[in-house]
Design a protein around this motif. Structure first.
Motif, mmCIF file in Angstrom:
data_model
loop_
_atom_site.group_PDB
_atom_site.id
_atom_site.type_symbol
_atom_site.label_atom_id
_atom_site.label_comp_id
_atom_site.label_asym_id
_atom_site.label_seq_id
_atom_site.Cartn_x
_atom_site.Cartn_y
_atom_site.Cartn_z
ATOM 1 N N VAL A 2 0.840 -1.188 0.000
ATOM 2 C CA VAL A 2 0.000 0.000 0.000
ATOM 3 C C VAL A 2 0.881 1.245 0.000
ATOM 4 O O VAL A 2 1.833 1.344 0.771
ATOM 5 C CB VAL A 2 -0.996 -0.005 1.198
ATOM 6 C CG1 VAL A 2 -0.293 -0.140 2.537
ATOM 7 C CG2 VAL A 2 -1.877 1.239 1.185
ATOM 8 N N THR A 3 0.551 2.187 -0.903
ATOM 9 C CA THR A 3 1.293 3.452 -0.948
ATOM 10 C C THR A 3 0.565 4.494 -0.097
ATOM 11 O O THR A 3 -0.634 4.361 0.172
ATOM 12 C CB THR A 3 1.406 3.984 -2.393
ATOM 13 O OG1 THR A 3 0.108 4.345 -2.873
ATOM 14 C CG2 THR A 3 2.029 2.958 -3.331
ATOM 15 N N GLY A 4 1.291 5.516 0.323
ATOM 16 C CA GLY A 4 0.657 6.578 1.121
ATOM 17 C C GLY A 4 0.197 6.067 2.470
ATOM 18 O O GLY A 4 -0.903 6.375 2.930
ATOM 19 N N ALA A 5 1.063 5.286 3.129
ATOM 20 C CA ALA A 5 0.664 4.625 4.381
ATOM 21 C C ALA A 5 1.048 5.427 5.621
ATOM 22 O O ALA A 5 1.028 4.894 6.725
ATOM 23 C CB ALA A 5 1.280 3.223 4.438
ATOM 24 N N SER A 6 1.369 6.701 5.450
ATOM 25 C CA SER A 6 1.748 7.498 6.625
ATOM 26 C C SER A 6 0.535 7.892 7.457
ATOM 27 O O SER A 6 0.637 8.123 8.655
ATOM 28 C CB SER A 6 2.487 8.768 6.188
ATOM 29 O OG SER A 6 1.648 9.561 5.370
ATOM 30 N N ARG A 7 -0.623 7.984 6.795
ATOM 31 C CA ARG A 7 -1.840 8.444 7.487
ATOM 32 C C ARG A 7 -3.060 8.085 6.654
ATOM 33 O O ARG A 7 -2.926 7.508 5.563
ATOM 34 C CB ARG A 7 -1.786 9.956 7.759
ATOM 35 C CG ARG A 7 -1.523 10.794 6.524
ATOM 36 C CD ARG A 7 -1.242 12.254 6.879
ATOM 37 N NE ARG A 7 -0.720 12.998 5.747
ATOM 38 C CZ ARG A 7 -1.453 13.607 4.827
ATOM 39 N NH1 ARG A 7 -2.766 13.575 4.915
ATOM 40 N NH2 ARG A 7 -0.888 14.245 3.814
ATOM 41 N N THR A 28 5.866 5.110 2.371
ATOM 42 C CA THR A 28 5.610 6.505 2.738
ATOM 43 C C THR A 28 6.698 7.368 2.104
ATOM 44 O O THR A 28 7.802 6.900 1.855
ATOM 45 C CB THR A 28 5.665 6.721 4.271
ATOM 46 O OG1 THR A 28 6.985 6.430 4.742
ATOM 47 C CG2 THR A 28 4.662 5.820 4.984
ATOM 48 N N ARG A 29 6.382 8.633 1.865
ATOM 49 C CA ARG A 29 7.397 9.487 1.225
ATOM 50 C C ARG A 29 8.300 10.153 2.245
ATOM 51 O O ARG A 29 9.290 10.773 1.875
ATOM 52 C CB ARG A 29 6.735 10.529 0.334
ATOM 53 C CG ARG A 29 5.899 11.529 1.068
ATOM 54 C CD ARG A 29 5.412 12.603 0.136
ATOM 55 N NE ARG A 29 4.257 13.284 0.700
ATOM 56 C CZ ARG A 29 3.685 14.327 0.154
ATOM 57 N NH1 ARG A 29 4.136 14.787 -0.982
ATOM 58 N NH2 ARG A 29 2.639 14.887 0.719
ATOM 59 N N GLN A 30 7.912 10.078 3.517
ATOM 60 C CA GLN A 30 8.739 10.683 4.567
ATOM 61 C C GLN A 30 8.555 9.864 5.850
ATOM 62 O O GLN A 30 7.665 9.017 5.912
ATOM 63 C CB GLN A 30 8.345 12.145 4.784
ATOM 64 C CG GLN A 30 6.876 12.343 5.059
ATOM 65 C CD GLN A 30 6.430 13.795 4.929
ATOM 66 O OE1 GLN A 30 7.232 14.694 4.764
ATOM 67 N NE2 GLN A 30 5.130 14.023 5.020
ATOM 68 N N PRO A 31 9.385 10.103 6.856
ATOM 69 C CA PRO A 31 9.219 9.345 8.096
ATOM 70 C C PRO A 31 7.776 9.424 8.595
ATOM 71 O O PRO A 31 7.141 10.473 8.506
ATOM 72 C CB PRO A 31 10.189 10.044 9.065
ATOM 73 C CG PRO A 31 11.230 10.647 8.188
ATOM 74 C CD PRO A 31 10.519 11.053 6.920
ATOM 75 N N ALA A 32 7.255 8.295 9.078
ATOM 76 C CA ALA A 32 5.837 8.209 9.427
ATOM 77 C C ALA A 32 5.697 7.577 10.813
ATOM 78 O O ALA A 32 5.644 6.360 10.940
ATOM 79 C CB ALA A 32 5.101 7.382 8.369
ATOM 80 N N PRO A 33 5.615 8.423 11.841
ATOM 81 C CA PRO A 33 5.581 7.905 13.213
ATOM 82 C C PRO A 33 4.410 6.938 13.474
ATOM 83 O O PRO A 33 4.572 5.961 14.194
ATOM 84 C CB PRO A 33 5.427 9.166 14.071
ATOM 85 C CG PRO A 33 5.806 10.307 13.186
ATOM 86 C CD PRO A 33 5.626 9.894 11.778
#
Ligand SMILES: NC(=O)c1ccc[n+]([C@@H]2O[C@H](COP(=O)([O-])OP(=O)(O)OC[C@H]3O[C@@H](n4cnc5c(N)ncnc54)[C@H](OP(=O)(O)O)[C@@H]3O)[C@@H](O)[C@H]2O)c1
Length: 234
Positions: A2-7, A28-33
């Motif tokens: 799945v893409t865009g899994a940061s939120r 995710t394109r950046q760190p994703a807490p």
């Protein structure tokens, strides 16, 4: 995968797929807490990958990083998406003709239309390695040409309409191989993009999406359905 899994919907897809026992590649394109927090409970079943779907370099690097880590992708959900430079969440009154810019039109197209197609193109060898490959591009009723009666949403609506027709072409090309490609709408969901007044929680939408994806057959290739499996107008 799945893409865009940061939120938003992408994160919830990763969460529910892990909870049911799937192995998940979450990008995710950046760190994703929030995604990092999921890693704690699921160890090796969660593979995290850095992927900006608007960057060819990033797509190529992400694919290279995944080679040898997984031997196939059964389901690719292209969830990463952008709405507008003018409003964080869906608002056709804030995305009008006299304010749309070339920069916004091209950037939203790059992420929402070109992004899913080029991610799919580069990861297709891994989808082909699955006995039941599924490519789910998250689209929107906002991208339905026949339903468009109001103004606004120039960049977003056009990008999703473009995604719809490219997915139909891809579905026809891949159908002989038994790979099912289609577009699905998640409903109107309370994420940053959907906004606080949306009707569905991410949990409800994703429960429906995963149930419907699990029931897909080759007859669903090239269709446009919602999270409950209901046909949507093109
Ligand atoms: N919410 C709704 O009501 C609704 C309705 C119809 C369709 N959809 C579609 O469903 C999908 C998910 O939407 P959502 O509601 O979860 O949106 P969201 O909460 O705004 O999340 C968007 C996601 O996409 C990521 N993203 C944006 N640009 C990216 C890029 N260039 N590369 C990689 N990731 C990128 C964001 O990452 P960052 O955290 O790094 O920004 C974030 O993870 C989208 O395709 C959207 O169009 C949503």
């Amino acid at each position: 995968m799945v893409t865009g899994a940061s939120r938003g919907i992408g994160l919830e897809l990763a969460r529910q797929a892990l909870a049911r026992g799937d192995r998940v590649v979450a990008t995710t394109r950046q760190p994703a807490p929030d995604l990092d927090a999921l890693a704690a409970g699921h160890g090796e079943r969660l593979v995290q990958l850095r992927l900006d779907v608007g960057s060819m370099e990033s797509i190529i690097d992400a694919h290279a990083a995944l080679e040898g880590v997984v031997d196939r992708i059964d389901i690719l959900v292209n969830s990463a998406g952008a709405y507008s430079h003018q409003s964080e969440h869906w608002d056709p009154d804030a995305t009008l003709f006299d304010t749309v810019t070339q920069e916004e039109l091209l950037e939203v197209f790059r992420i929402n239309a070109a992004g899913p197609m080029l991610v799919t193109q580069h990861f297709l060898n891994l989808i082909r390695a699955s006995p039941r490959g599924r490519i789910v591009n998250l689209s929107s009723l906002v991208g339905s040409v026949s339903s468009k009666t109001g103004g606004g949403d120039y960049a977003y609506a056009a990008s999703k309409a473009a995604l719809n027709i490219m997915t139909r072409a891809l579905a026809a090309e891949l159908a002989p191989e038994g790979i099912v490609a289609l577009v699905m709408t998640p409903g109107w969901v309370r994420t940053r993009m959907g906004g606080p007044t949306a009707t569905l929680s991410p949990e409800e939408s994703v429960r429906g999406l995963l149930r419907t994806i699990g029931r897909l057959t080759t007859r669903d290739a090239g269709t446009f359905i919602d999270y409950q499996g209901k046909q949507q107008p093109w």
